[in-house]
Design an enzyme around this catalytic site. Sequence first.
Site, PDB file in Angstrom:
ATOM      1  CD  GLN A 142      -2.930  -0.961   2.335  1.00 15.08           C
ATOM      2  OE1 GLN A 142      -2.953  -1.681   3.313  1.00 15.08           O
ATOM      3  NE2 GLN A 142      -3.808   0.009   2.149  1.00 15.08           N
ATOM      4  CG  HIS A 143       0.349   3.265   2.472  1.00 14.90           C
ATOM      5  ND1 HIS A 143      -0.993   3.499   2.582  1.00 14.90           N
ATOM      6  CD2 HIS A 143       0.673   2.374   3.451  1.00 14.90           C
ATOM      7  CE1 HIS A 143      -1.465   2.770   3.608  1.00 14.90           C
ATOM      8  NE2 HIS A 143      -0.489   2.088   4.137  1.00 14.90           N
ATOM      9  CG  ASP A 180      -0.098  -5.527   1.351  1.00 14.51           C
ATOM     10  OD1 ASP A 180      -0.726  -4.684   2.018  1.00 14.51           O
ATOM     11  OD2 ASP A 180       1.143  -5.614   1.395  1.00 14.51           O
TER      12      ASP A 180
HETATM   13  O1  LIG Z   1       1.997  -0.011   4.862  1.00 15.11           O
HETATM   14  C1  LIG Z   1       1.372  -1.049   4.951  1.00 15.11           C
HETATM   15  C2  LIG Z   1      -0.057  -1.046   5.352  1.00 15.11           C
HETATM   16  O2  LIG Z   1      -0.478   0.179   5.857  1.00 15.11           O
HETATM   17  C3  LIG Z   1       2.059  -2.337   4.620  1.00 15.11           C
HETATM   18  O3  LIG Z   1       1.318  -3.437   5.087  1.00 15.11           O
HETATM   19  C4  LIG Z   1       2.329  -2.413   3.149  1.00 15.11           C
HETATM   20  O4  LIG Z   1       1.074  -2.617   2.512  1.00 15.11           O
HETATM   21  C5  LIG Z   1       3.371  -3.445   2.812  1.00 15.11           C
HETATM   22  O5  LIG Z   1       2.981  -4.750   3.015  1.00 15.11           O
HETATM   23  P1  LIG Z   1       3.999  -5.997   3.001  1.00 15.11           P
HETATM   24  O6  LIG Z   1       4.771  -5.912   1.768  1.00 15.11           O
HETATM   25  O7  LIG Z   1       4.810  -5.923   4.226  1.00 15.11           O
HETATM   26  O8  LIG Z   1       3.094  -7.209   3.043  1.00 15.11           O
END
Ligand SMILES: O=C(CO)[C@@H](O)[C@H](O)COP(=O)(O)O
Length: 459
Positions: free
Chosen positions: A71-72, A226
């Site tokens: 995300q983000h 995700d």
């Molecule tokens: O920043 C967040 C949710 O706010 C993280 O959960 C990212 O979405 C990355 O996910 P992974 O790659 O660690 O699964």
Amino acid sequence: MALVAGIDSSTQSCKVVIRDAETGRLVRQGRAVHPDGTEVHPDAWWAALQQAIEEAGGLDDVAAASVAGQQHGMVALDENGAVVRPALLWNDTRSAGAAADLIEELGGGDKWADAVGIVPVASFTLTKLRWLARNEPANAAKVAAVCLPHDWLTWKLSGSTSLSDLRTDRSDASGTLYWSARTNEYRHDLLELGFGRDLLVPEVLGPTGIAGHLPNGAPLGPGAGDNAAAALGTGARPGDVIVSIGTSGTVFASSEVAPNDPTGTVAGFADTTGRFLPIVVTLNAARVLDAAAKLLNVGHDELSRLALSAPAGADGLVLVPYLEGERTPNRPDATGSLHGLTLRTSNPAHLARAAVEGMLCALADGLDALVGTGAVADRIVLVGGGARSEAVRRIAPALFGKPVVVPPPGEYVADGAARQAAWVTAGGDLPPVWSAETPEVYEADSIPSIREQYAIARG
Ligand SMILES: O=C(CO)[C@@H](O)[C@H](O)COP(=O)(O)O
Ligand SMILES: Nc1ncnc2c1ncn2[C@@H]1O[C@H](COP(=O)(O)OP(=O)(O)O)[C@@H](O)[C@H]1O
């Protein structure tokens, strides 16, 4: 037999699963690694996706596909649809100052929580746009549109180069700071506050909206962040709190109610079904185990064996695992620290135990915060790469104080995306029901002293 594809473009790698749309049976899969670092050019994700798709036998025969992803991350596009600069990822903390400024400019964290359900920290997209506007004005001047990693990959798969074809979904839009999960609307005023001017943003689709089509004509689903995809992939039920130990550590549950936490500890994201996904996220999870294994010059199996050979609480050795700074609590400049080092605790087994316990204690703090905003936690569903560690699985119930359910090792984010794709083809109000393999259940008596010594060390 109709097939569907689910994609997880996560921080460290890209995973593709091809499943039977009706039963959910895994038919084929592929995987490719992403480059290291907190600033990555989206072309690297595209290359990894091509490789993973090829390993999974291609997408020519699928009836639908959906993309989930980290995300983000800020994907900034110019008016021709070209990427302006490498994306700043969710775990890039350079925009921490911008986050603090944005909180002050709107009049406090409570104002942000009211407006968009989340409070600025360096992870969220708008803080990265502010950083770009302040630090790279020439690049900022070129930006015409901003989107997220999963939006960009969906758009690329559709073959479009027109910015007006960009699409996203509620779960990922809710992590930008300029879209509200409560009202389902963009806050262009906040985008302008952060970046200095408005930008084109992707249209936000509902749970089974169509974001485009693959070359074979199959629809592309809306995709997801995700964590929201993992909720769909694990088939979590009411009373389940999911803990994912990937690059990030996440603690979340589906909810009918949008949380409103003015401290920002619990973020009020949306889920993939039209509801909400209250979540606590740490920056330091599986890589704490990677770092401990590297320090001890062992593999993950040996790290796990060492950790389980040391006593619970590691005789007072505590690792505060802020190896990449931290997001919850919001300490972007923090570093990791080891407390309680004595002759007795100066050995590999105690260090391995302290690494597992420290990483899990940070997540147990997150669970407390989530429950504090009303989430019901009857049991914990443990997923992500870190759940492959036996030490993590066996120590977790003592720190969470709940039974820990571990589904068979798998790619639950990609599976959630595949289930969304099956939902797109089947239609209806609810996603198709897929049978799940029996999970392992871990139980242990709670050991509060481990959390107490951790709380003292982290301050
Ligand atoms: O920043 C967040 C949710 O706010 C993280 O959960 C990212 O979405 C990355 O996910 P992974 O790659 O660690 O699964
Ligand atoms: N057996 C294991 N024990 C502990 N950590 C593991 C194990 N297997 C994989 N990992 C770690 O899990 C992480 C990858 O998990 P994953 O959930 O795919 O992350 P992400 O979604 O952030 O890319 C890596 O840091 C990897 O080293």
